[in-house]
Design a protein around this motif. Sequence first.
Motif, short mmCIF file in Angstrom:
data_model
loop_
_atom_site.label_atom_id
_atom_site.label_comp_id
_atom_site.label_asym_id
_atom_site.label_seq_id
_atom_site.Cartn_x
_atom_site.Cartn_y
_atom_site.Cartn_z
N ALA A 79 27.34 -40.70 32.81
CA ALA A 79 27.94 -41.09 31.53
C ALA A 79 29.46 -40.95 31.54
CB ALA A 79 27.34 -40.27 30.40
N GLY A 80 29.97 -39.85 32.12
CA GLY A 80 31.42 -39.62 32.12
C GLY A 80 32.18 -40.65 32.94
N ILE A 81 31.64 -41.00 34.12
CA ILE A 81 32.31 -41.99 34.97
C ILE A 81 32.33 -43.34 34.26
CG2 ILE A 81 32.30 -43.14 37.21
CD1 ILE A 81 30.70 -40.84 38.33
N ILE A 82 31.19 -43.71 33.68
CA ILE A 82 31.11 -45.01 32.99
C ILE A 82 32.05 -45.02 31.78
CG2 ILE A 82 29.57 -46.57 31.73
CD1 ILE A 82 27.29 -45.46 33.57
N ALA A 83 32.08 -43.91 31.03
CA ALA A 83 32.99 -43.82 29.88
C ALA A 83 34.44 -44.03 30.32
CB ALA A 83 32.83 -42.46 29.19
N GLY A 84 34.81 -43.45 31.46
CA GLY A 84 36.17 -43.62 31.99
C GLY A 84 36.48 -45.07 32.30
N ARG A 85 35.51 -45.77 32.89
CA ARG A 85 35.72 -47.18 33.25
C ARG A 85 35.83 -48.06 32.01
NH1 ARG A 85 33.33 -48.31 38.36
NH2 ARG A 85 33.53 -50.53 37.86
N ILE A 86 35.02 -47.76 30.99
CA ILE A 86 35.07 -48.55 29.75
C ILE A 86 36.38 -48.26 29.01
CG2 ILE A 86 33.93 -48.99 27.54
CD1 ILE A 86 32.44 -50.02 30.08
N ARG A 87 36.80 -47.00 29.02
CA ARG A 87 38.10 -46.63 28.42
C ARG A 87 39.24 -47.43 29.08
NH1 ARG A 87 40.59 -41.73 29.81
NH2 ARG A 87 40.13 -42.48 31.93
N GLU A 88 39.20 -47.53 30.42
CA GLU A 88 40.23 -48.29 31.14
C GLU A 88 40.22 -49.76 30.74
OE1 GLU A 88 39.68 -47.71 35.33
OE2 GLU A 88 39.86 -45.52 35.15
N LYS A 89 39.03 -50.34 30.60
CA LYS A 89 38.93 -51.78 30.31
C LYS A 89 39.43 -52.12 28.91
CE LYS A 89 35.78 -55.73 30.27
NZ LYS A 89 36.72 -56.60 31.02
N ILE A 113 19.75 -36.52 22.91
CA ILE A 113 20.75 -37.43 23.47
C ILE A 113 21.85 -36.60 24.12
CG2 ILE A 113 22.41 -39.26 22.91
CD1 ILE A 113 19.51 -40.04 22.37
N LYS A 114 22.29 -37.05 25.31
CA LYS A 114 23.42 -36.39 25.98
C LYS A 114 24.51 -37.43 26.23
CE LYS A 114 21.24 -32.45 28.22
NZ LYS A 114 21.08 -31.73 29.49
N GLY A 115 25.74 -36.96 26.33
CA GLY A 115 26.82 -37.92 26.56
C GLY A 115 28.10 -37.28 27.02
N SER A 116 29.02 -38.15 27.43
CA SER A 116 30.35 -37.73 27.86
C SER A 116 31.38 -38.69 27.30
CB SER A 116 30.46 -37.73 29.39
OG SER A 116 29.70 -36.69 29.95
N GLY A 117 32.57 -38.17 27.06
CA GLY A 117 33.65 -38.99 26.52
C GLY A 117 34.90 -38.90 27.37
N ARG A 118 35.69 -39.98 27.36
CA ARG A 118 36.99 -40.02 28.02
C ARG A 118 37.99 -40.61 27.03
NH1 ARG A 118 34.25 -37.27 30.55
NH2 ARG A 118 33.82 -37.24 32.79
N SER A 119 39.17 -40.01 26.95
CA SER A 119 40.09 -40.35 25.87
C SER A 119 41.34 -41.06 26.34
CB SER A 119 40.48 -39.07 25.11
OG SER A 119 41.01 -39.40 23.84
N ILE A 120 42.18 -41.42 25.36
CA ILE A 120 43.53 -41.94 25.61
C ILE A 120 44.53 -40.87 25.18
CG2 ILE A 120 42.82 -44.36 25.36
CD1 ILE A 120 44.08 -44.32 22.55
N GLU A 121 45.78 -41.03 25.56
CA GLU A 121 46.79 -40.00 25.34
C GLU A 121 46.95 -39.64 23.86
OE1 GLU A 121 48.95 -37.06 26.57
OE2 GLU A 121 48.12 -38.47 28.03
N ALA A 122 46.79 -40.61 22.96
CA ALA A 122 47.06 -40.37 21.54
C ALA A 122 45.89 -39.73 20.79
CB ALA A 122 47.43 -41.69 20.86
N TYR A 123 44.78 -39.47 21.47
CA TYR A 123 43.57 -39.00 20.79
C TYR A 123 43.07 -37.71 21.43
CZ TYR A 123 38.93 -39.48 18.52
OH TYR A 123 37.80 -39.31 17.76
N HIS A 124 43.13 -36.60 20.68
CA HIS A 124 42.67 -35.31 21.20
C HIS A 124 41.16 -35.22 20.97
CE1 HIS A 124 42.26 -31.14 22.17
NE2 HIS A 124 43.57 -30.94 22.28
#
Length: 595
Positions: free
Chosen positions: A375-385, A400-411
């Motif tokens: 989930a984390g790797i996929i989240a990173g790729r979708i964040r990039e796109k 349900i389990k999950g992982s998130g990846r953010s952008i600089e402006a979002y803590h």
Amino acid sequence: MAKWMVAAKRADFNQIAEKYQITPILARILRNRDIVGDEEIHRYLHGDIENLYDPLLLKDMSRAAEIILSKIQEEKPIRIIGDYDVDGICSTHILLTGIRALGGKVDTDIPHRIKDGYGLNESLIEAAAADGIDTIITCDNGIAAFSQIQMAKKMGMTVVITDHHEVPFEEKEGQRRYILPEADAVVDPKQPGCAYPFQQICGAVVAFKLIQVLFERNKPTQMEEGRYRNILDEILVFSALATVCDVMELRDENRIIVKKGLARMNNTSNIGLKALLMVNGLEDKALSPYHAGFIIGPCINATGRLDTAKRALSLFEADDWKEAVTIAGDLKNLNESRKQMTEDGVQKAIELVEREDIQDKILVVYLPECHESLAGIIAGRIREKYGKPTFVLTKGEEGIKGSGRSIEAYHMYEEMSACKELFTRFGGHKMAAGLSLPDEESAELFRKKLNESCKLTEEDFEEIVHIDVPMPLACADRNFINELSLLEPFGVGNPKPLFARKGISLLFGRKIGKNKNVGKYQIADEYNNRYDMIYFGDLIKFDAFLMGRFGRKPVERLYADGIPSGEITISMAYYPDLNSYGGRESIQIVMQHYC
């Protein structure tokens, strides 16, 4: 299109250049990275191990060392409990190596990603108690395990936490109250009241610093001193690997750790790491953060994702070459399987976002059939796109389990803390997080709450290209390219410098690589000097841009063999590099952005 911004920070670049025997351009790059003052400039250009911060500046470090040394002397059984990613595995190996060298009675446990989840849990505590463990040392986890540590203390165990994650907190009436576990010692640079000058170190570096203190306090003989020095050199390599793979910023002491650790990696005495380098064809190569983060690290991570992280730890503990090569080969094969599964997951996520035309500022994508470890790797790729904070949720064994990846402006961690009542478990930091939810209904509620409370503006999503210096291509000679190596290692927090130039003509072009997805060009500057240029970005998008501006025929002529095209002129953000091929080196311009 992205917004291009040229850095305009001021300083006497000529004076800095003269003092440090560098070019004014390099002096300007240092200023752009806020490297100012004699001590800081010298540390950045020539920093070494002796420039690392004193470990005793970490709150509770002295107490933690005192407890562990007394337990070693009393021959009490100690258990190190790590985590299943690269940082957790390296942290575990570092502590195990150091405590064993001191004669400690020590073993390890690492949670299973799917059965146990992240960090300490009740079953790990119960297993430790059943095995007669006296002392638990956590690494790369523990700061959020309040109830689990309370349970261990009730069972009569001593607990020392070493971690680097954010401390959980409660917010009431604008006041934030931090919730620290009731351990015997808590070593985490992010905890309130910690005087450590640089918070952004990974779990393995915290572990490394604990071993430093243990060695210093053990009053070693001259012979032991030499042995301890060799061990510290060895575990520095694992600290460097973990720093890169945990995506820590390569600033301050992290940069020194990675620079010195990667330089020593090929001379490692660790049989398992040697075998991993060999099966990946990296033996005798000058290793960079790219090799650590995208080749070595994913092989170690694959065990925690698709098997058990204990397999990777056993690689680093191996003392037989044949066994080490077998495990290293298994890890490489596991990683190949993980790559294909990741690609499938990324494609499904993109299809879902585009089919349902999701316009949310925070993307929450539910892929029930996806392996939860990806989930984390996929989240990173979708964040990039899409350039948006992204969570990928999967169906776990329980909920349900999950992982998130953010952008600089979002803590990410702070925003999740505002709706923590939804989670059965969560944790993380500004740029990444993990979570568990009870059911699919709560997943939809989670998506709504995040987007309703989202304060991101359109400007927060706009890509900004930071240009260090608008520089003619003629300045990018061999001497300057060699000088740029003083700025290495490059990575998060210390990007490759970026230069820009207008009026660049594209003369010839061809598409290379297995999938014809890399563009190789001959270009000319305003003085008609010719250079080789390469572009690793999205070629379909680049060609569409060129056709939109210049028409189809000039672009077709650009790629036609032997026909020089002078009709296409662009502005380019680039960095210069040396390309080695067939025993020869040549200057190559690497295009990063265009307009």
